[in-house]
Every structure is written in structure tokens, then in C-alpha cells.
Design an enzyme around this catalytic site. Structure first.
Site, PDB file in Angstrom:
ATOM      1  N   LYS A   1      20.295  -8.064  41.836  1.00  0.00           N
ATOM      2  CA  LYS A   1      21.019  -7.936  42.980  1.00  0.00           C
ATOM      3  C   LYS A   1      20.672  -9.108  43.872  1.00  0.00           C
ATOM      4  CE  LYS A   1      20.859  -4.693  46.651  1.00  0.00           C
ATOM      5  NZ  LYS A   1      20.903  -5.276  47.995  1.00  0.00           N
TER       6      LYS A   1
ATOM      7  N   ASP B   1      25.448  -9.106  46.686  1.00  0.00           N
ATOM      8  CA  ASP B   1      25.755  -8.095  47.829  1.00  0.00           C
ATOM      9  C   ASP B   1      25.909  -8.856  49.244  1.00  0.00           C
ATOM     10  OD1 ASP B   1      25.744  -5.689  49.014  1.00  0.00           O
ATOM     11  OD2 ASP B   1      23.718  -5.289  48.978  1.00  0.00           O
TER      12      ASP B   1
ATOM     13  N   LYS C   1      28.774  -8.010  51.269  1.00  0.00           N
ATOM     14  CA  LYS C   1      29.526  -6.885  52.089  1.00  0.00           C
ATOM     15  C   LYS C   1      30.722  -7.613  52.952  1.00  0.00           C
ATOM     16  CE  LYS C   1      25.769  -3.613  51.858  1.00  0.00           C
ATOM     17  NZ  LYS C   1      24.659  -4.316  51.606  1.00  0.00           N
TER      18      LYS C   1
ATOM     19  N   ASP D   1      36.307  -9.063  56.991  1.00  0.00           N
ATOM     20  CA  ASP D   1      37.131  -9.908  57.910  1.00  0.00           C
ATOM     21  C   ASP D   1      38.613  -9.989  57.769  1.00  0.00           C
ATOM     22  OD1 ASP D   1      37.737 -12.250  59.537  1.00  0.00           O
ATOM     23  OD2 ASP D   1      35.717 -13.084  58.905  1.00  0.00           O
TER      24      ASP D   1
ATOM     25  N   THR E   1      24.652   4.066  53.912  1.00  0.00           N
ATOM     26  CA  THR E   1      23.810   5.253  54.215  1.00  0.00           C
ATOM     27  C   THR E   1      23.080   5.324  55.241  1.00  0.00           C
ATOM     28  OG1 THR E   1      22.184   3.932  52.654  1.00  0.00           O
ATOM     29  CG2 THR E   1      23.722   5.621  51.864  1.00  0.00           C
TER      30      THR E   1
ATOM     31  N   ARG F   1      12.183  -1.646  46.075  1.00  0.00           N
ATOM     32  CA  ARG F   1      10.677  -1.686  45.953  1.00  0.00           C
ATOM     33  C   ARG F   1      10.165  -0.940  45.084  1.00  0.00           C
ATOM     34  NH1 ARG F   1      11.425  -0.320  52.338  1.00  0.00           N
ATOM     35  NH2 ARG F   1      13.378   0.487  51.175  1.00  0.00           N
TER      36      ARG F   1
HETATM   37  O1  C5P Z   1      13.693  -1.239  48.078  1.00  0.00           O
HETATM   38  P1  C5P Z   1      14.878  -0.270  48.078  1.00  0.00           P
HETATM   39  O2  C5P Z   1      15.089   0.498  46.598  1.00  0.00           O
HETATM   40  O3  C5P Z   1      15.071   0.757  48.978  1.00  0.00           O
HETATM   41  O4  C5P Z   1      16.336  -1.329  47.812  1.00  0.00           O
HETATM   42  C1  C5P Z   1      17.508  -0.597  47.983  1.00  0.00           C
HETATM   43  C2  C5P Z   1      18.399  -1.918  47.921  1.00  0.00           C
HETATM   44  O5  C5P Z   1      19.724  -1.146  47.921  1.00  0.00           O
HETATM   45  C3  C5P Z   1      18.170  -2.725  49.287  1.00  0.00           C
HETATM   46  O6  C5P Z   1      18.692  -4.070  48.894  1.00  0.00           O
HETATM   47  C4  C5P Z   1      19.142  -2.169  50.208  1.00  0.00           C
HETATM   48  O7  C5P Z   1      19.765  -2.944  51.300  1.00  0.00           O
HETATM   49  C5  C5P Z   1      20.556  -1.729  49.430  1.00  0.00           C
HETATM   50  N1  C5P Z   1      21.352  -0.771  49.819  1.00  0.00           N
HETATM   51  C6  C5P Z   1      20.838   0.643  50.270  1.00  0.00           C
HETATM   52  N2  C5P Z   1      21.703   1.586  50.795  1.00  0.00           N
HETATM   53  C7  C5P Z   1      22.844   1.140  50.917  1.00  0.00           C
HETATM   54  C8  C5P Z   1      23.517   0.033  50.612  1.00  0.00           C
HETATM   55  C9  C5P Z   1      22.553  -0.908  49.972  1.00  0.00           C
HETATM   56  O8  C5P Z   1      19.560   0.915  50.075  1.00  0.00           O
HETATM   57  N3  C5P Z   1      23.916   2.104  51.655  1.00  0.00           N
END
Ligand code: C5P
Length: 232
Positions: free
Chosen positions: A32, A59, A61, A64, A119, A211
Site C-alpha cells: 500500500k 491509497d 482517498k 472532489d 476509523t 507497523r
Molecule cells: O501501522 P498500522 O498497521 O496501524 O497501519 C495501518 C494503515 O492503514 C495506515 O497506513 C493507516 O493510514 C491506514 N488506515 C487506517 N485506518 C483507516 C484507514 C486507513 O489505519 N480507517
């Protein structure tokens, strides 16, 4: 549709990303690329990751007016990515326009999915700031149904919401879910989280994991563990 693990490569430079991907040897995980990396490095980073043989979820998003989103989607479609997204709040008209822009002359196109409610948005903020006074679960399901009616392929949602989205829209409608942690891992700033195994049970099609893999001492081992738990 096979279940797949997508690695959220939230790096700020191409050098950091390629150094990370080099650690995967012959494996080619689904990647991603988000706003940070895309705005820093531009379309070149997408072409480079594609050249290396990875599938890409871009990603960005989009949100517009329909005509602008349609034209932007046509440009993204030329990058030959596998999944792109937009905000369902842009309305069904915007989503339909996006789909048109994304579809190539031969009829092929990347998967197009929608963000329902981020979220990070709580029910209270939705009510007090956005003046949306329905329960958040109802809003998420309604936006997912709008997304499906507009002809899109699925939504991004919390894994904890994937079950109700599937119930409302059917099992073919894709759910792409971030917020995944190993049972023995650190939650970090994520609140509504679940494990890869539980995400599988609830019905996610793709989990987006950042992460727990990117910050692991051994990212390849963490990725393989994720695949083993989620894909079986
Ligand atoms: O590091 P982690 O596992 O928390 O990364 C989750 C990824 O998913 C990040 O790129 C974050 O921006 C993305 N994301 C999220 N919640 C959302 C939409 C996207 O955590 N609702």
C-alpha cells in the site's frame, strides 16, 4: 477472491521503501502506497514498485466534484495499480464518475473501493461536527450500500465492521481492513483492532498491516506470520 495481506508502506522516501522491500528477497508482497509517499515521490515511486513486481493499493482517498475525480482516476488508471480508493461521502454521482474515469478502453480497471467513515471519526464527532445523527454502524452500512449501488467493488473498514458490511452487501463485496495487530503485539495508536486470524473469521478479504511488519526486527518473518494466520 483470495485473501491477501497488504503491507502499509508508510515511509517518507523512495530510499526507505526500496531498502525495506529489498529485505523480502524473492517474495513480492502486496504494497500500500499512501499520501505521504506519493506526495513526496510522485508517480515514479508507483512505477518503480510495479517494476519490481508488486501489486499496489494506491491509497489516495479521492473526494472532489465528480468531473475532477473522474479525470484524476483516469490518470491513476494509467499507472496500472491494482486497487484505488475514494470517500463514499463524495456521493454516488462522484463514485460512478470515478468508475468511468478508471475504466480503460479495453474495459479493464483497478479495483475501486470506498472509505465509509474513517476509523478515526467517533460517533460523537460525526454527530457534533458533521451533523450526522444516525448511529455510526448504520452510517457505515448505508455508505457501503451506496458504494455497492454505484458499482464499486468494496469498502475500507475496521475488521470489526466487516461482518455487518458482508451481511448487508453480500460476501462478494470486498472488505479491506486496517487495524490489525498480532495477539502479543503493541496496539500503538490503533483502537479498534483485531488479529489476522480473527479478521479472517469475520470475513475480511484484504488486511492492511503497517507497523507490525514495517517496525518488526525481522519484517519478512512478521509478514510470513501474518500470511500464515490470515490466509491459512
Ligand atoms: O501501522 P498500522 O498497521 O496501524 O497501519 C495501518 C494503515 O492503514 C495506515 O497506513 C493507516 O493510514 C491506514 N488506515 C487506517 N485506518 C483507516 C484507514 C486507513 O489505519 N480507517
Amino acid at each position: 477472491m483470495n485473501r491477501e495481506v497488504i503491507i502499509a508502506c508508510d515511509f517518507s522516501s523512495a530510499a526507505q521503501l526500496t531498502e525495506f522491500l529489498d529485505r523480502f528477497g524473492e517474495e513480492r508482497p502486496f504494497v500500500k502506497i499512501g499520501m505521504e509517499l506519493f506526495y513526496a515521490e510522485g508517480p515514479a515511486i508507483v512505477r518503480e514498485v510495479k517494476r519490481r513486481g508488486h501489486k499496489i493499493f494506491l491509497d489516495l482517498k479521492l473526494h472532489d466534484i465528480p468531473n475532477t475525480v473522474k479525470k484524476a482516476m483516469a490518470v491513476l488508471s494509467n499507472l496500472d495499480v491494482d486497487i484505488v480508493n475514494l470517500h463514499a461521502a463524495g456521493t454516488a454521482e462522484m463514485m460512478t464518475a470515478a468508475l468511468e474515469g478508471l475504466t480503460r478502453p479495453d474495459g479493464s480497471r483497478p479495483l475501486l473501493i470506498a472509505v465509509t467513515q474513517l476509523t478515526s471519526t467517533s460517533e460523537q464527532r460525526m454527530r457534533d461536527e458533521l451533523l450526522i445523527d444516525h448511529p455510526i454502524d448504520e452510517v457505515i452500512v448505508h455508505y457501503a450500500q451506496n458504494t455497492q449501488a454505484a458499482g464499486l467493488d468494496g469498502v475500507v473498514c475496521s475488521p470489526l465492521e466487516a461482518g455487518m458490511v458482508k451481511e448487508a452487501c453480500g460476501k462478494e463485496f470486498l472488505t479491506v481492513t486496517p487495524g490489525v495487530r498480532f495477539a502479543d503485539g503493541d496496539a500503538g495508536d490503533q483502537v479498534r483492532i483485531t488479529t489476522p486470524a480473527r479478521a479472517r473469521e469475520i470475513g475480511s478479504d484484504f488486511i492492511v498491516v503497517g507497523r507490525p511488519i514495517t517496525a518488526a526486527a525481522d519484517p519478512l518473518a512478521a509478514y510470513r506470520r501474518c500470511v500464515a494466520e490470515f490466509c491459512g
